[in-house]
Structure formats: structure tokens, C-alpha cells
Design an enzyme around this catalytic site. Structure first.
Site, short mmCIF file in Angstrom:
data_model
loop_
_atom_site.label_atom_id
_atom_site.label_comp_id
_atom_site.label_asym_id
_atom_site.label_seq_id
_atom_site.Cartn_x
_atom_site.Cartn_y
_atom_site.Cartn_z
N HIS A 170 66.66 67.30 43.88
CA HIS A 170 66.72 66.95 42.34
C HIS A 170 65.88 65.79 41.63
CE1 HIS A 170 68.77 69.01 39.14
NE2 HIS A 170 69.13 68.03 38.80
N SER A 215 66.70 69.45 34.61
CA SER A 215 68.25 69.62 34.75
C SER A 215 68.97 70.03 33.64
CB SER A 215 68.89 68.24 35.51
OG SER A 215 70.04 68.56 36.20
N ASP A 263 67.14 71.21 47.03
CA ASP A 263 67.87 70.64 45.73
C ASP A 263 69.27 71.18 45.92
OD1 ASP A 263 68.66 70.28 43.13
OD2 ASP A 263 66.80 70.47 42.22
#
Ligand SMILES: *[C@@H]1O[C@H](CO)[C@@H](O)[C@H](O)[C@H]1NC(C)=O
Ligand SMILES: *[C@@H]1O[C@H](CO)[C@@H](O)[C@H](O)[C@H]1NC(C)=O
Length: 415
Positions: free
Chosen positions: A388, A185, A355
Site C-alpha cells: 500500500h 486508497s 497490498d
């Protein structure tokens, strides 16, 4: 029902990073079982004590001071348990960089057989875990205190300029070897931004980017979008560009109304904010909620929201032309041009079909920017069912993703 009480501040996790609800009080009970002497480790004991040594691994707590004075904590797991070392060869360093609103502990939420740092150690790597400024174990500075406004005067531009270089210099000086990098991320965004400016690349062997974020225009959670739109002038007035502590009252007051928007489902925050994670064990989520979220700076959240709204990867926009000129000599903030990443840098990218933060269309935009990358230096994995948080905490992440990361790093060893 539990979520009802949690929902307000959770919004904050809005973008980036990982899940997001968390209890108001962190229990003082340890989260990973007992120490050999029977006492529970406290979260304040540090990441080595609570999450690594308890599993029978060696682990060192270290410190690195950035050029702008922040004292960051760093953990080193120099070898695996028992076997696992790769004979007499020197071990290759791997550095893991977490995302926003979490810290290095986030890599260690499952069993040793499932956690990426421990898997890497058992496979012969010398593992280093970074902790970004402002998180639980990186809240010291040579002259500032977290209660000073000045302590929080940074966005991810400063992570690019100061945090990453400090950690890279340290690991490189200690190991004398080029570094393999793993980012998740925000840990991918700051790496890509650094590489595009030619930073770090001389100390870098390869980079694995999980759930990459660079463009965020398609972030498809109603909550995230609304929160990003709200992250403008008003929040900086309320919070004064200081600490963004999800557990604090001012942040709570800012976030609460966002949950009242139509289309925002604050009852299933994990899904709402990160997408439909296929593979999280509920006991893992419970552990996660005991440690996260961590603080960041309000300025960092504003900067992230700027990427969502503007669709370009640029330095922090002060909005007022005179301020931008003062900082950059230009009316608009300079962009990070990802086409400038060295084309022969070995890159592994894995992204998930579910995601919500690292949307497939945004990742495709990123891949388009990398289209001139040497074909044999670019390895791309698409995991249809992953969202995610599956990338760092999925119970099957070893089989789905980490084994590919290992193969990728192993393939670099003799190059
Ligand atoms: C980014 O860099 C590439 C290659 O150096 C160049 O062709 C392109 O014009 C640059 N883009 C911008 C927006 O500056
Ligand atoms: C989920 O967590 C429980 C408790 O820690 C554990 O017993 C179980 O094996 C885990 N399931 C998976 C698939 O990892």
C-alpha cells in the site's frame, strides 16, 4: 523498542491508508532541511513552505470552502523547475487526493526526483494537492470549531458530496480545463463513488487510481480485521462520533486491547497494516512519522469498517431502520453502483500483489464491476512486489508506477 511505545494507537491505522506508527509528539523541527535563510520550516508553515518551495518550485497556498462550510487548504504547483514546461501549450491540471489518516504532505516524502507532484510539475502539468477536512491544514469551518461535536459529523459520504465537488469546481474554474485525477486508497474510493453517481465527470479528463479500495472483504491483516469488527457501537459510545485523533487518550484506550489479540503483531505495524512494502527508505518512513497520522472523524472510520464487514459499497448505515429511513427514505442505505461509472471515462488502475488493504481479490471484484468499461479506456497495471505505502513513498515508484501515470495522462492530452 521504539515501536513498543507506539503500538497501541497505531492499530488505528488499521485499515486504510498508510502506515501508521507515529511519535506522540511531532517535533517542531522542520523535516525537509533548511530554508534559504537557514531557518528550519515548521510543519505549521504549510505544505508549500515545508515541502515544495524548499526544492525550488513555485507553490501557492489556496483555500476552498465546501457547501457545508468546511474551509479546505489546497496547494498549487503551477510549473516545473527550469525546463519541464511543454512549450506554449496550456498546462493540464492534475489533482492529487490522498487517503485517510494522512494529508497532502504524504505525496512529498521523498526527493523531488521521486515525489509524484514534483515529477508531474516537471513534466508540464499544473499540479493541485487536496487536503481532506479534519487534517492539519483543513480544520476550519465558517461557523464550527474542531472542538464542536458537530464539526466531526461526517463520513466519506460527505467527502463525495462536498469536498471533492468543491475542489473540482475550484480547479476547473481557475484553469478552465478538465481535470486529471490521481487518488490513493480512500482517494480512489471517494472518486469511484462520485463517478458512479455521475458527479464530477463533466469536469474530469481522466483518473489514475493507485492502490484502489472499493471492496474490503478480503483485507488480510489480522489487526485490520479485528479493528474493523471493533468499530461498531462501543467506539461511538466512547468517542461520541467526534474527532478520531490517533494521538488522543480515548483512541489509545480503544486500540490498546486490540494488540493483545492472538495473531496480531503490533511490533511490525507497517507490514501488519499495509502489507510487505518492498521499497520504503527508512529516512522516508521517519519523515512520514513526523507528519502523520492526521485526524479524521470517528464516523468516517465506522463507515469504512462497515465496508469491511458488509462487503458492499453503500452509504453510511445508521443501523436503526428509523434513522436510515429518516436519512435515505429506505431501511437500508443506498449502494454506490460502480457499474454506473461512465464506460468511456479514461481510467488507469494500479494495484500491488503485496497490498494488505487493497487485497488482490478485492481489486478483482472492483475490476469485475468495471468489466463493461470500454476496453481502450481502461488501463490496468499489476505490480507484484508493491504494497500500500510503496505507491506514494516507494523510492522506485517513479520507474515502477509514475512513469506509467505520466504516459496515461499524456495520452489523454489530444483526446
Ligand atoms: C448496477 O447497475 C447495473 C447497470 O446499470 C445494473 O445492471 C445492476 O442491476 C445494478 N446493481 C444493483 C445492485 O443495483
Ligand atoms: C534513502 O534516503 C537517504 C537519505 O535521505 C538517501 O541518501 C538515499 O539516496 C535514499 N535511497 C534511495 C534508494 O532513495
Amino acid at each position: 523498542m521504539v515501536l513498543l511505545g507506539l503500538m497501541q494507537f497505531s492499530v488505528l491505522s488499521l485499515c486504510f491508508l498508510v502506515l501508521t506508527t507515529f511519535p506522540y509528539q511531532v517535533s517542531s523541527r522542520g523535516i525537509f532541511g533548511r530554508k534559504p535563510n537557514g531557518a528550519y520550516p515548521s510543519l505549521d508553515d504549510g505544505i508549500c513552505a515545508t515541502s515544495v518551495i524548499v526544492h525550488g518550485y513555485k507553490c501557492q497556498e489556496l483555500q476552498v470552502t465546501t457547501q457545508d462550510g468546511y474551509i479546505l487548504s489546497l496547494q498549487r504547483i503551477p510549473e516545473g523547475r527550469g525546463k519541464g514546461s511543454n512549450g506554449g501549450t496550456r498546462k493540464q491540471p492534475v489533482l492529487l487526493q490522498h487517503g485517510v489518516l494522512v494529508d497532502g504532505m504524504t505525496w512529498l516524502m521523498n526527493s523531488p526526483e521521486q515525489d509524484l507532484p514534483l515529477i508531474l510539475a516537471d513534466n508540464g502539468f499544473d499540479v493541485w494537492i487536496a487536503n481532506t477536512r479534519g487534517t492539519r491544514h483543513s480544520r476550519r469551518h465558517v461557523s464550527l470549531d474542531p472542538s464542536n461535536l458537530a464539526f466531526w459529523k461526517w463520513s466519506w459520504d460527505e467527502l463525495v458530496t462536498y469536498d471533492l465537488p468543491a475542489v473540482f469546481d475550484y480547479v476547473y474554474s481557475q484553469t478552465g480545463q478538465k481535470i486529471n485525477y490521481v487518488g490513493h486508497s480512500l482517494g480512489t474510493l471517494i472518486a469511484l463513488a462520485s463517478f458512479s453517481e455521475g458527479k464530477l465527470v463533466n469536469q474530469l479528463k481522466s483518473a489514475a487510481l493507485l492502490s484502489p479500495i472499493a471492496y474490503l472483504s478480503h483485507m488480510n491483516t489480522a489487526l485490520g480485521v479485528i479493528a474493523a469488527k471493533s468499530f461498531i457501537g462501543e467506539i461511538t459510545t466512547i468517542l461520541g462520533l467526534a474527532e478520531f485523533n490517533p494521538k488522543s487518550l480515548p483512541v489509545d484506550g480503544f486500540l490498546k486491547p486490540l494488540c493483545a489479540n492472538p495473531g496480531v503483531d503490533c511490533f511490525d505495524l507497517l507490514t501488519e497494516l499495509t502489507g510487505k512494502n518492498c521499497c520504503l527508505n527508512s529516512s522516508t518512513v521517519d519523515r512520514f512519522l513526523m507528519n502523520e497520522p492526521q485526524s479524521t472523524s470517528t464516523k468516517n472510520m465506522v463507515h469504512l469498517a462497515q465496508i469491511v464487514r458488509h462487503g458492499v459499497l453503500a452509504k453510511f448505515n445508521y443501523v436503526r431502520p428509523d434513522y436510515n429511513i429518516m436519512h435515505y427514505g429506505e431501511i437500508f442505505p443506498p449502494i454506490y453502483n460502480l457499474s454506473n461509472i461512465p464506460h468511456d471515462l479514461p481510467l488507469f488502475i494500479s494495484y500491488g500483489g503485496q497490498d494488505a488493504l487493497s487485497d488482490v481479490r478485492d481489486v478483482e471484484n472492483l475490476l469485475d464491476k468495471l468489466k463493461f468499461h470500454d476496453v481502450d479506456k481502461r488501463s490496468i497495471q499489476f505490480v507484484k512486489d508493491y504494497a500500500h505505502a510503496d505507491y506514494i513513498m516507494g523510492f522506485n515508484a517513479k520507474d515502477i508506477v509514475y512513469n506509467s501515470v505520466l504516459s496515461f495522462f499524456n495520452a489523454q492530452i489530444n483526446t
